[in-house]
Design an enzyme around this catalytic site. Structure first.
Site, PDB file in Angstrom:
ATOM      1  N   TYR A  62     -29.732  74.000  -0.312  1.00  0.00           N
ATOM      2  CA  TYR A  62     -28.424  73.614   0.229  1.00  0.00           C
ATOM      3  C   TYR A  62     -28.393  73.910   1.734  1.00  0.00           C
ATOM      4  O   TYR A  62     -28.300  75.035   2.166  1.00  0.00           O
ATOM      5  CB  TYR A  62     -27.275  74.350  -0.480  1.00  0.00           C
ATOM      6  CG  TYR A  62     -27.196  74.129  -1.982  1.00  0.00           C
ATOM      7  CD1 TYR A  62     -27.790  73.019  -2.590  1.00  0.00           C
ATOM      8  CD2 TYR A  62     -26.514  75.026  -2.798  1.00  0.00           C
ATOM      9  CE1 TYR A  62     -27.719  72.826  -3.957  1.00  0.00           C
ATOM     10  CE2 TYR A  62     -26.438  74.830  -4.176  1.00  0.00           C
ATOM     11  CZ  TYR A  62     -27.047  73.740  -4.745  1.00  0.00           C
ATOM     12  OH  TYR A  62     -26.970  73.550  -6.105  1.00  0.00           O
ATOM     13  N   SER A 100     -21.358  70.660 -11.522  1.00  0.00           N
ATOM     14  CA  SER A 100     -20.451  69.511 -11.382  1.00  0.00           C
ATOM     15  C   SER A 100     -19.472  69.427 -12.562  1.00  0.00           C
ATOM     16  O   SER A 100     -19.298  68.370 -13.176  1.00  0.00           O
ATOM     17  CB  SER A 100     -21.241  68.201 -11.238  1.00  0.00           C
ATOM     18  OG  SER A 100     -22.100  68.245 -10.114  1.00  0.00           O
TER      19      SER A 100
HETATM   20  N1  LIG Z   1     -28.410  72.859 -10.239  1.00  0.00           N
HETATM   21  C1  LIG Z   1     -28.147  71.719  -9.642  1.00  0.00           C
HETATM   22  O1  LIG Z   1     -28.989  70.845  -9.541  1.00  0.00           O
HETATM   23  C2  LIG Z   1     -26.765  71.484  -9.083  1.00  0.00           C
HETATM   24  C3  LIG Z   1     -26.339  70.183  -8.752  1.00  0.00           C
HETATM   25  C4  LIG Z   1     -25.051  70.031  -8.249  1.00  0.00           C
HETATM   26  C5  LIG Z   1     -24.222  71.117  -8.072  1.00  0.00           C
HETATM   27  N2  LIG Z   1     -24.674  72.372  -8.396  1.00  0.00           N
HETATM   28  C6  LIG Z   1     -23.813  73.567  -8.240  1.00  0.00           C
HETATM   29  O2  LIG Z   1     -22.602  73.336  -8.964  1.00  0.00           O
HETATM   30  C7  LIG Z   1     -21.491  73.538  -8.110  1.00  0.00           C
HETATM   31  C8  LIG Z   1     -20.344  72.623  -8.509  1.00  0.00           C
HETATM   32  O3  LIG Z   1     -20.755  71.277  -8.595  1.00  0.00           O
HETATM   33  P1  LIG Z   1     -20.283  70.138  -7.590  1.00  0.00           P
HETATM   34  O4  LIG Z   1     -19.797  70.763  -6.340  1.00  0.00           O
HETATM   35  O5  LIG Z   1     -21.365  69.126  -7.533  1.00  0.00           O
HETATM   36  O6  LIG Z   1     -19.115  69.397  -8.344  1.00  0.00           O
HETATM   37  P2  LIG Z   1     -17.673  69.784  -8.924  1.00  0.00           P
HETATM   38  O7  LIG Z   1     -17.458  71.233  -8.917  1.00  0.00           O
HETATM   39  O8  LIG Z   1     -17.580  69.038 -10.185  1.00  0.00           O
HETATM   40  O9  LIG Z   1     -16.706  69.044  -7.893  1.00  0.00           O
HETATM   41  C9  LIG Z   1     -16.622  69.404  -6.551  1.00  0.00           C
HETATM   42  C10 LIG Z   1     -15.767  68.331  -5.872  1.00  0.00           C
HETATM   43  O10 LIG Z   1     -14.467  68.334  -6.453  1.00  0.00           O
HETATM   44  C11 LIG Z   1     -13.483  68.563  -5.470  1.00  0.00           C
HETATM   45  N3  LIG Z   1     -12.494  69.458  -6.086  1.00  0.00           N
HETATM   46  C12 LIG Z   1     -12.688  70.742  -6.497  1.00  0.00           C
HETATM   47  N4  LIG Z   1     -11.571  71.239  -7.069  1.00  0.00           N
HETATM   48  C13 LIG Z   1     -10.654  70.261  -7.014  1.00  0.00           C
HETATM   49  C14 LIG Z   1      -9.315  70.159  -7.442  1.00  0.00           C
HETATM   50  N5  LIG Z   1      -8.696  71.164  -8.047  1.00  0.00           N
HETATM   51  N6  LIG Z   1      -8.648  68.984  -7.213  1.00  0.00           N
HETATM   52  C15 LIG Z   1      -9.262  67.965  -6.612  1.00  0.00           C
HETATM   53  N7  LIG Z   1     -10.538  67.984  -6.185  1.00  0.00           N
HETATM   54  C16 LIG Z   1     -11.237  69.129  -6.381  1.00  0.00           C
HETATM   55  C17 LIG Z   1     -14.188  69.161  -4.290  1.00  0.00           C
HETATM   56  O11 LIG Z   1     -13.606  68.746  -3.088  1.00  0.00           O
HETATM   57  P3  LIG Z   1     -12.889  69.778  -2.072  1.00  0.00           P
HETATM   58  O12 LIG Z   1     -13.952  70.617  -1.486  1.00  0.00           O
HETATM   59  O13 LIG Z   1     -12.244  68.867  -1.110  1.00  0.00           O
HETATM   60  O14 LIG Z   1     -11.905  70.552  -2.902  1.00  0.00           O
HETATM   61  C18 LIG Z   1     -15.595  68.554  -4.400  1.00  0.00           C
HETATM   62  O15 LIG Z   1     -15.640  67.300  -3.777  1.00  0.00           O
HETATM   63  C19 LIG Z   1     -22.050  73.264  -6.706  1.00  0.00           C
HETATM   64  O16 LIG Z   1     -21.265  73.878  -5.709  1.00  0.00           O
HETATM   65  C20 LIG Z   1     -23.432  73.864  -6.802  1.00  0.00           C
HETATM   66  O17 LIG Z   1     -23.372  75.256  -6.570  1.00  0.00           O
HETATM   67  C21 LIG Z   1     -25.927  72.558  -8.892  1.00  0.00           C
END
Ligand SMILES: NC(=O)c1ccc[n+]([C@@H]2O[C@H](COP(=O)([O-])OP(=O)(O)OC[C@H]3O[C@@H](n4cnc5c(N)ncnc54)[C@H](OP(=O)(O)O)[C@@H]3O)[C@@H](O)[C@H]2O)c1
Length: 329
Positions: free
Chosen positions: A57, A204
């Site tokens: 990241y 996600s």
């Molecule tokens: N192991 C892997 O390969 C892998 C892949 C992807 C992710 N990850 C990890 O998983 C974590 C979470 O996944 P992710 O970030 O991909 O997706 P997520 O948590 O499903 O969604 C994040 C998105 O949702 C928005 N969001 C969050 N809370 C919200 C709410 N209450 N209302 C409206 N929008 C909201 C955020 O925007 P804002 O910032 O504008 O709120 C961001 O754009 C990542 O941070 C990472 O640490 C790991």
């Protein structure tokens, strides 16, 4: 916030963690570093003890920010990071690399950036087809013996890989995508984890924002946003999948909750060893998301959600063609 234990391990964490990736990777412009640090510390203040980052990241910047934010409370939190890539001269390419000597190098870098003597949970970020998983598990076992790592994790690994790794060094957690619009782990992965006593960390969990109902059906993304190349975020898929948002909104209204809270509560209801890690850059959304841990969906509600979901066909792949081969190996 209540706590959960990842599988049969001793690793206890808050029921919801904080995914830190989006603070400066994957979803458009980076958040100002001081604001990102403040957000992570706000999560600690609100009872979050589980923080997710990765070498890739940034690369590197996310670990630095997480390390800076958590240094004053290091003994109160669990930090998870990941290895598995080299980055090419410009730091932009992601080349799979889980060779043992590279894992050791990556861990030294992560320890430095995270300002810590040990990593609580070290995941292999993606399975490397050129390195036997037993060799990967063996290096992590050695790192655990040296006190540099406490727990071993895998990400997007298939059932056979999990079993092979687990036979060398017990796996504490698998981190893979799982949510209301990606339920494939229910087929083979979750039964395997249950059998082996391995915890599950859905990434996600909000469907990269879609499941919160705040993504417009005609949303577009810049080239610095990963969603610009994800088929599930194409205009046609966003349109086609509005039925799912309508369903989540309806459940949210019944439970006097928000769609994001329902998406998280649904994951938490699947098993007591599941710990989602929603990501956000905004304090009000962090607070909203943490409220999801207080919402209980009972068996009848879960059954009704299942029945409704079964009638909804999700359009669009979750990864572009070029990256599909890296998941589920
Ligand atoms: N192991 C892997 O390969 C892998 C892949 C992807 C992710 N990850 C990890 O998983 C974590 C979470 O996944 P992710 O970030 O991909 O997706 P997520 O948590 O499903 O969604 C994040 C998105 O949702 C928005 N969001 C969050 N809370 C919200 C709410 N209450 N209302 C409206 N929008 C909201 C955020 O925007 P804002 O910032 O504008 O709120 C961001 O754009 C990542 O941070 C990472 O640490 C790991």
């Amino acid at each position: 916030m209540h706590k959960r234990t990842l599988g049969n391990s001793s690793l206890e964490v808050s029921a919801l963690g904080l995914g830190c990736m989006g603070l400066n990777h994957g979803y458009g412009p980076a958040t100002d570093t001081q604001q990102a640090i403040a957000l992570i510390r706000s999560a600690v203040d609100r009872g979050v003890t589980f923080f997710d980052t990765a070498e890739v990241y940034g690369p590197y910047l996310n670990e630095q920010v997480v390390g800076e934010a958590l240094a004053p409370v290091r003994d109160q939190v669990v930090i998870a990071t990941k290895f598995g890539f080299t980055f090419g001269a410009d730091n932009k390419q992601q080349i799979l690399n889980s060779r043992p000597e590279h894992i050791r190098l990556a861990v030294e870098g992560s320890l430095r950036r995270l300002k810590t003597d040990f990593i609580d949970l070290l995941y292999q970020h993606r399975v490397d087809p050129d390195v036997q998983i037993e060799d990967v598990a063996g290096v992590v076992r050695d790192l655990i013996g040296e006190g540099k790592v406490k727990h071993f994790g895998l990400s997007e690994a298939g059932a056979q890989t999990i079993r092979r790794a687990h036979s060398v060094q017990p796996v504490t957690a698998l981190q893979s995508e799982y949510s209301l619009w990606w339920r494939e782990p229910e087929q083979e992965t979750l039964p395997t984890l249950k059998e082996l006593g391995i915890g599950f960390v859905p990434f996600s969990p909000l469907g990269k924002g879609f499941l919160t109902g705040t993504v417009a059906a005609d949303a577009t993304y810049g080239s610095d946003d990963f969603r610009s190349i994800v088929p599930r975020f194409s205009q046609s898929a966003l349109q086609a999948n509005q039925g799912l948002v309508a369903l989540i909104r309806q459940i949210a209204a019944q439970k006097q909750a928000t769609p994001a809270q329902i998406a998280l509560a649904w994951l938490l209801a699947q098993a007591p060893w599941i710990v989602p890690i929603p990501g956000t850059t905004k304090l009000h959304r962090l607070e909203e998301n943490l409220g999801g841990a207080d919402i209980i969906l009972d068996a009848a509600e879960l059954q009704s959600i299942d029945t409704s979901l079964a009638q909804i066909r999700i359009e669009g792949e979750r990864y572009p063609e070029a990256l599909k081969a890296r998941v589920g190996r």
